[in-house]
Motif scaffolding. Structure first.
Motif, PDB file in Angstrom:
ATOM      1  N   SER A 192      -3.100  -8.315  15.253  1.00 29.83           N
ATOM      2  CA  SER A 192      -3.703  -7.241  14.472  1.00 29.83           C
ATOM      3  C   SER A 192      -2.654  -6.559  13.598  1.00 29.83           C
ATOM      4  CB  SER A 192      -4.326  -6.233  15.452  1.00 29.83           C
ATOM      5  OG  SER A 192      -4.910  -5.203  14.725  1.00 29.83           O
ATOM      6  N   GLY A 193      -2.985  -6.342  12.342  1.00 29.11           N
ATOM      7  CA  GLY A 193      -2.074  -5.650  11.429  1.00 29.11           C
ATOM      8  C   GLY A 193      -1.027  -6.550  10.788  1.00 29.11           C
ATOM      9  N   SER A 194      -1.101  -7.862  11.029  1.00 32.41           N
ATOM     10  CA  SER A 194      -0.060  -8.747  10.486  1.00 32.41           C
ATOM     11  C   SER A 194      -0.288  -9.095   9.015  1.00 32.41           C
ATOM     12  CB  SER A 194       0.031 -10.030  11.327  1.00 32.41           C
ATOM     13  OG  SER A 194      -1.217 -10.679  11.369  1.00 32.41           O
ATOM     14  N   GLY A 195      -1.468  -8.762   8.492  1.00 37.66           N
ATOM     15  CA  GLY A 195      -1.694  -8.968   7.059  1.00 37.66           C
ATOM     16  C   GLY A 195      -2.662 -10.080   6.710  1.00 37.66           C
ATOM     17  N   LYS A 196      -3.323 -10.627   7.716  1.00 31.21           N
ATOM     18  CA  LYS A 196      -4.218 -11.779   7.483  1.00 31.21           C
ATOM     19  C   LYS A 196      -5.343 -11.436   6.506  1.00 31.21           C
ATOM     20  CE  LYS A 196      -5.530 -11.766  11.829  1.00 31.21           C
ATOM     21  NZ  LYS A 196      -4.835 -10.614  12.382  1.00 31.21           N
ATOM     22  N   SER A 197      -6.073 -10.345   6.837  1.00 30.36           N
ATOM     23  CA  SER A 197      -7.226 -10.002   5.991  1.00 30.36           C
ATOM     24  C   SER A 197      -6.772  -9.613   4.596  1.00 30.36           C
ATOM     25  CB  SER A 197      -8.018  -8.841   6.591  1.00 30.36           C
ATOM     26  OG  SER A 197      -8.484  -9.193   7.849  1.00 30.36           O
ATOM     27  N   THR A 198      -5.639  -8.930   4.534  1.00 26.87           N
ATOM     28  CA  THR A 198      -5.153  -8.503   3.217  1.00 26.87           C
ATOM     29  C   THR A 198      -4.853  -9.725   2.356  1.00 26.87           C
ATOM     30  OG1 THR A 198      -4.223  -6.531   4.246  1.00 26.87           O
ATOM     31  CG2 THR A 198      -3.430  -7.069   2.045  1.00 26.87           C
ATOM     32  N   GLU A 249     -12.404 -13.848  10.523  1.00 30.13           N
ATOM     33  CA  GLU A 249     -12.774 -13.665  11.930  1.00 30.13           C
ATOM     34  C   GLU A 249     -14.267 -13.896  12.154  1.00 30.13           C
ATOM     35  OE1 GLU A 249     -10.678 -12.668  14.474  1.00 30.13           O
ATOM     36  OE2 GLU A 249      -8.990 -11.657  13.525  1.00 30.13           O
ATOM     37  N   ILE A 268       3.425   0.641   2.940  1.00 33.13           N
ATOM     38  CA  ILE A 268       3.135  -0.422   3.918  1.00 33.13           C
ATOM     39  C   ILE A 268       3.063  -1.749   3.168  1.00 33.13           C
ATOM     40  CG2 ILE A 268       1.381  -1.366   5.472  1.00 33.13           C
ATOM     41  CD1 ILE A 268       0.732   1.548   6.207  1.00 33.13           C
ATOM     42  N   PHE A 315       0.850  -1.189   0.000  1.00 34.44           N
ATOM     43  CA  PHE A 315       0.000   0.000   0.000  1.00 34.44           C
ATOM     44  C   PHE A 315       0.889   1.244   0.000  1.00 34.44           C
ATOM     45  CE2 PHE A 315      -2.368  -3.241   2.436  1.00 34.44           C
ATOM     46  CZ  PHE A 315      -3.535  -3.299   1.692  1.00 34.44           C
ATOM     47  N   GLY A 365       1.686  -4.994   3.193  1.00 31.11           N
ATOM     48  CA  GLY A 365       0.606  -5.740   3.865  1.00 31.11           C
ATOM     49  C   GLY A 365       0.831  -7.238   3.786  1.00 31.11           C
TER      50      GLY A 365
HETATM   51  N1  LIG Z   1      -6.365  -0.070   2.236  1.00 30.54           N
HETATM   52  C1  LIG Z   1      -5.234   0.021   2.947  1.00 30.54           C
HETATM   53  N2  LIG Z   1      -4.407   1.083   2.803  1.00 30.54           N
HETATM   54  C2  LIG Z   1      -3.256   1.192   3.484  1.00 30.54           C
HETATM   55  N3  LIG Z   1      -2.820   0.272   4.366  1.00 30.54           N
HETATM   56  C3  LIG Z   1      -3.603  -0.813   4.558  1.00 30.54           C
HETATM   57  C4  LIG Z   1      -4.851  -0.996   3.874  1.00 30.54           C
HETATM   58  N4  LIG Z   1      -5.397  -2.177   4.267  1.00 30.54           N
HETATM   59  C5  LIG Z   1      -4.545  -2.701   5.173  1.00 30.54           C
HETATM   60  N5  LIG Z   1      -3.465  -1.887   5.343  1.00 30.54           N
HETATM   61  C6  LIG Z   1      -2.316  -2.133   6.219  1.00 30.54           C
HETATM   62  O1  LIG Z   1      -1.786  -3.406   5.917  1.00 30.54           O
HETATM   63  C7  LIG Z   1      -1.375  -4.066   7.107  1.00 30.54           C
HETATM   64  C8  LIG Z   1      -2.116  -5.389   7.237  1.00 30.54           C
HETATM   65  O2  LIG Z   1      -3.508  -5.122   7.484  1.00 30.54           O
HETATM   66  P1  LIG Z   1      -4.597  -6.279   7.657  1.00 30.54           P
HETATM   67  O3  LIG Z   1      -5.927  -5.621   7.791  1.00 30.54           O
HETATM   68  O4  LIG Z   1      -4.421  -7.256   6.578  1.00 30.54           O
HETATM   69  O5  LIG Z   1      -4.142  -6.916   9.021  1.00 30.54           O
HETATM   70  P2  LIG Z   1      -4.891  -8.022   9.883  1.00 30.54           P
HETATM   71  O6  LIG Z   1      -3.841  -8.974  10.293  1.00 30.54           O
HETATM   72  O7  LIG Z   1      -6.062  -8.548   9.149  1.00 30.54           O
HETATM   73  O8  LIG Z   1      -5.356  -7.136  11.122  1.00 30.54           O
HETATM   74  P3  LIG Z   1      -6.710  -7.204  11.999  1.00 30.54           P
HETATM   75  O9  LIG Z   1      -6.633  -8.483  12.782  1.00 30.54           O
HETATM   76  O10 LIG Z   1      -6.563  -5.995  12.883  1.00 30.54           O
HETATM   77  O11 LIG Z   1      -7.851  -7.142  11.046  1.00 30.54           O
HETATM   78  C9  LIG Z   1      -1.660  -3.096   8.243  1.00 30.54           C
HETATM   79  O12 LIG Z   1      -0.492  -2.388   8.548  1.00 30.54           O
HETATM   80  C10 LIG Z   1      -2.712  -2.177   7.671  1.00 30.54           C
HETATM   81  O13 LIG Z   1      -2.651  -0.907   8.268  1.00 30.54           O
END
Ligand SMILES: Nc1ncnc2c1ncn2[C@@H]1O[C@H](COP(=O)(O)OP(=O)(O)OP(=O)(O)O)[C@@H](O)[C@H]1O
Length: 354
Positions: free
Chosen positions: A72-78, A199, A50, A24, A52
């Protein structure tokens, strides 16, 4: 569920990711074009982007339940969103049943999602003015299925998730756990082969959450879907997964079976998660059994090699004779002494193989 057969190289993977990145930032696309296909994540970070998802490569096999776990923020959802193409990966290849989804046209993608993929998210996303039955039948009708057929199928799904009798309730009249079951039923009604769950239980209180996990395992036992499931809860991952991918800062630190992760954490980060995990809750009997010696007097009790130790420990400890360990065909594959269980529960079992 047998991971060994599911991950055998003879099976074609349903999902295959090769060096997938999602980066990102304002400059990310331009930098990616200039990279000539050689992605240096550090350079992107230095430029304020960033990362992701950072170089994710893995496969998911038919009927496998792969959990993506991380804080949180480790990139799972991405990562999940890249594979379901709710977002487009910045680099890499993603194959679903052999087709590269990054090369698909929008039309092909819509068809793939409609025919093969189901999704369940943390927010149940139910339609508030429609009843349980209507919520489940509606997506089927959008797909062109007749009203009577869609109601019939919706009713089957309601029975499957044990909401029989609540067909005409509105979402507001249901508990969180029941609403989530409607979400699951709605997603299942379209009969996806591949199921993405982000989740799905995190909004539920611990008791309902456990019930939902049990129900989910029961469903998976009969439906045998290929599932990618995101959670930040390590216990949930251990309970449900065939294999777990542990993510940190966009990187998959380790991808392995729950038992292997607990016994052989690949990194310090993974080890921290496993420190508190009682081994008897993740190890199977076959990991601690001994070879069967003909002629030995055995107990009448038999246990399956696939049983988790904690579930049969009490029975085995109450019997002073060795217990036969059998496979799915009832063939004796080993024996279990009380001492094997005792050393798992209380002693050093570093030599145990998962
Ligand atoms: N649209 C976006 N624009 C910029 N950064 C993003 C975007 N989506 C996610 N990120 C960043 O990418 C990284 C991974 O985010 P992601 O949502 O995949 O984490 P996660 O492990 O699913 O977290 P959570 O458990 O909090 O949902 C984070 O640093 C987040 O801030």
């Amino acid at each position: 569920m047998s991971v060994q057969t599911k991950t055998s190289s003879a099976l074609e993977p349903v999902i295959r990711c090769e060096s997938v990145y999602k980066i990102f930032g304002d400059n990310a696309e331009k930098m990616m074009k200039e990279s000539g296909g050689v992605v240096d994540a550090e350079k992107f970070k230095e430029a304020g982007c960033i990362v992701g998802v950072n170089n994710a490569s893995f496969e998911v096999y038919p009927g496998e339940l792969l959990i993506i776990m991380g804080l949180s923020g480790s990139g799972k959802s991405t990562l999940l969103r890249c594979i379901s193409k709710l977002t487009t990966a910045s680099a890499g290849e993603i194959f679903v049943e052999g087709d590269d989804i990054l090369k698909m046209s929008n039309k092909q993608l819509i068809e793939l999602r409609r025919s093969k993929m189901g999704m369940v998210f943390q927010s149940f996303a139910l339609l508030p003015h429609k009843t349980v039955l209507e919520n489940i039948a509606f997506p089927l009708q959008v797909k062109g299925i007749s009203t009577s057929e869609s109601i019939k199928r919706a009713q089957e799904m309601i029975d499957l998730v044990s909401l029989t009798g609540r067909e005409n309730y509105f979402p507001r009249d249901l508990s969180g756990g029941q609403q989530q079951r409607v979400g699951i039923a709605r997603s299942l009604a379209i009969e996806p082969d591949i199921w993405f769950l982000d989740e799905p239980f995190s909004a539920l209180d611990p008791l309902i959450r456990r019930e939902m996990q049990d129900e989910f395992l029961r469903l998976q036992e009969s439906l045998n879907k290929t599932i990618l499931f995101v959670t930040h809860d390590f216990d949930e991952a251990l309970r449900l997964a065939d294999r777990i991918a542990i993510m940190k800062d966009g990187v998959i630190e380790q991808l392995d079976t729950p038992a292997n992760i607990v016994l052989h954490p690949a990194t310090e980060y993974v080890r921290k998660f496993t420190e508190q995990v009682p081994r008897e809750k993740v190890l199977k009997i076959k990991a601690i059994m001994e070879p069967f010696v003909p002629g030995e007097t055995l107990s009448e009790l038999e246990v399956s090699g696939e049983d988790i130790i904690a579930t049969v420990a009490e029975e085995v400890l109450n019997d002073d004779r060795p217990v036969a360990v059998v496979d799915e065909n009832d063939k004796v594959i080993g024996i279990l002494h009380r001492a094997n269980v005792v050393s798992t529960l209380f002693g050093d079992n570093a030599s145990v193989q998962p």
